[in-house]
Design an enzyme around this catalytic site. Structure first.
Site, PDB file in Angstrom:
ATOM      1  N   TYR A 515      30.921  28.682  49.800  1.00  0.00           N
ATOM      2  CA  TYR A 515      31.249  27.704  49.177  1.00  0.00           C
ATOM      3  C   TYR A 515      31.480  27.995  47.801  1.00  0.00           C
ATOM      4  CZ  TYR A 515      30.955  25.879  53.791  1.00  0.00           C
ATOM      5  OH  TYR A 515      30.665  25.684  54.772  1.00  0.00           O
ATOM      6  N   LEU A 516      30.329  29.152  47.088  1.00  0.00           N
ATOM      7  CA  LEU A 516      30.655  28.817  45.442  1.00  0.00           C
ATOM      8  C   LEU A 516      31.518  30.418  45.258  1.00  0.00           C
ATOM      9  CD1 LEU A 516      27.724  29.224  44.793  1.00  0.00           C
ATOM     10  CD2 LEU A 516      28.798  26.787  44.977  1.00  0.00           C
TER      11      LEU A 516
END
EC number: 5.6.2.1
Length: 557
Positions: A515-516
């Site tokens: 997600y990053l």
């Protein structure tokens, strides 16, 4: 690198989606066949030695290997295991073995522990032999050729049979994961390639030539009926480009997120109930990084829900709680049966809408009864091409990391303290995404070991300071340097202890890998002189090679 560096987008390079022209590989490596236990290893039933058939013995070994694990004490695990084990027994075994509590797997368990210990004590030569065999398998099966590129394959070995564990209190835990055979396998390669040969005496379930997918091998596992794949390694060209595309989509959301937020706020006042429900659900997906939630067949899997499938029983409304107004208390099982529990102050209109949605409903009724994931996803596509609930999670996770790094990083800190700040920023994201874990079983012991190191280092520092006091002038500078070095080592250990304590129930890896936007982390490392390997291990650096090459220290998500 061309497509990743912005010279062209994936759409320009692959106008019809990612397709390959040529794909050739050797197929999967199957789990080795079962080797029966030596004669001196006994199974006892009701206090008496009982010789098991090969099939029944193999399944019994799965339970024996887990005997010290808490899973084997859980009622649902034991019940599912016993039911599936009986299916593998002969009729005579079935008639004799009628109670799991009368089964004694202790001797088997001790045998496997001894085997494990023997592996640890292997000679260098024995270890080298195993290493060479693994390298041989990797060389033969671990690579494919895709469009003139030699690409690494991620997971070319088929998982061996065993007992299903699941996450949380999964209703199917303890069930038998069956051995995957060539007849279960679908091979995907190009027509003009050398098609992998199945093991002698076997044949593949199917051979496909589908160049619109990037998997090489697939099969259906027997527990939940889900399809498993052998894919390319994350460091492969196509995987890197898909990864890059994912974060670029989240960056596109950044440009229109304010407009979307204004729209769903307006929709809270809509005359149509379905529009209001959709708007409140979208607010939760945006604000709380909730997953959309997919419909499931009843009883097929654990009772897990997402935003669209929330029921009335999953929330409580508090007009005032702990000095805050309009608080929603969430309590439900999310993905992988991880409990989501949160008390969140929301905007007044959201609160009033929730009261309206809950009117005249039973606890088991749907909170959003006019909404499902299909309706929500269609709406998201209308708002922005490629927009999904996951894109919101990626956007909010990445923007949170970037903001937290700006707030928490102290330019005067040394490297260990800066890494602690990075992990705290990552932790804020993991909490937002509800990436929890149970504290590791070895946690207390490892913390005690770390504390012992800290105590020893403090004693060493005290000794150095005592030496410094009594030192002659010419030795003073050297002694002072020694004290400073020990102080730095002590601080490093104390930072490590703080970090470990704060991370004991939070899983940082999931958000970091999925997600990053890695360019945020790479840019931060470059800006503050932090070695990349302090943030990403070797495998992660391969996965994010595109970001490491691309991101400058002034990169903004």
């Amino acid at each position: 690198k061309k497509g990743l560096n912005g010279d062209s987008t994936l759409k320009e390079r692959y106008p019809e989606g990612i397709k390959w022209k040529f794909l050739e590989h050797k197929g999967p490596v199957f789990a080795p066949p079962y080797e029966p236990l030596p004669e001196n290893v006994k199974f006892y039933y009701d206090g008496k030695v009982m010789k098991l058939s090969t099939k029944a013995e193999e399944v019994a070994t799965f339970f024996a290997k887990m005997l010290d694990h808490e899973y084997t004490t859980k009622e649902i695990f034991r019940k599912n295991f016993f039911k599936d084990w009986r299916k593998e027994m002969t009729s005579e075994e079935k008639s004799t073995i009628t109670s799991l509590s009368k089964c004694d797997f202790t001797h088997m368990s001790q045998y496997f522990k001894a085997q494990s210990e023997a592996r640890k004590q292997m000679s260098k030569e024995e270890k080298q032999k195993i290493k060479e065999e693994n390298e041989r398998l990797l060389k033969e099966y671990g690579y494919c050729v895709m469009d003139n590129h030699k690409e690494r394959i991620a997971n070319f070995k088929i998982e061996p049979p065993g007992l299903f564990r699941g996450r949380g209190n999964h209703p199917k835990m303890g069930m038998l994961k069956r051995r995957i055979m060539p007849e279960d396998i679908i091979i995907n390669c190009s027509k003009d390639s050398k098609i992998p040969a199945p093991p002698p005496g076997h044949k593949w379930k199917e051979v496909r030539h589908d160049n619109k997918v990037t998997w090489l091998v697939s099969w259906t596992e027997n527990i939940q009926g889900s399809i498993k794949y052998i894919m390319l390694n994350p460091s492969s060209r196509i995987k890197g480009e898909k990864d890059w595309q994912k974060y670029e989509t989240a960056r596109r959301l950044k440009k229109c997120v304010d407009k979307i937020r204004n729209q769903y706020r307006e929709d809270w006042k809509s005359k149509e109930m379905k529009v209001r429900q959709r708007a409140v659900a979208l607010y939760f997906i945006d604000k709380l990084a909730l997953r959309a939630g997919n419909e499931k067949e009843e009883g097929e899997t654990a009772d897990t829900v997402g935003c669209c499938s929330l029921r009335v029983e999953h929330i409580k409304l508090h007009p005032e709680l702990d000095g805050q107004e309009y608080v929603v208390e969430f309590d439900f099982l999310g993905k992988d049966s991880i409990r989501y529990y949160n008390k969140v102050p929301v905007e007044k209109r959201v609160f009033k809408n929730l009261q309206l949605f809950m009117e005249n409903k039973q606890p088991e009724d749907d909170l959003f009864d006019r909404l499902n994931t299909s309706i929500l996803n269609k709406h998201l596509q209308d708002l922005m091409e490629g927009l999904t609930a996951k894109v919101f999670r990626t956007y909010n996770a990445s923007i949170t990391l970037q903001q937290q790094l700006k707030e928490l990083t102290n330019p005067d800190d040394n490297i260990p303290a800066k890494i602690l700040s990075y992990n705290r920023a990552n932790r804020a994201v993991a909490i937002l995404c509800n990436h929890q874990r149970a504290p590791p079983k070895t946690f207390e012991k490892s913390m005690m070991n770390l504390q012992s190191k800290i105590d020893a280092k403090k004693e060493q520092l005290a000794d150095a300071r005592r030496e410094l006091k009594s030192a002659k002038a010419d030795a003073k500078v050297r002694r002072d340097e020694k004290s400073k070095k020990i102080e730095e080592q002590l601080m490093k250990l104390e930072v490590q202890a703080t970090d470990r304590e704060e991370n004991k129930q939070i899983a940082l890896g999931t958000s970091k890998l999925n997600y990053l936007d890695p360019r945020i982390s790479v840019a931060w490392c470059k800006k503050w002189g932090i070695p990349i390997e302090k943030i990403y291990n070797k495998t992660q650096r391969e996965k994010f090679a595109w970001a490491i090459d691309m991101a400058e220290e002034d990169y903004e998500f």
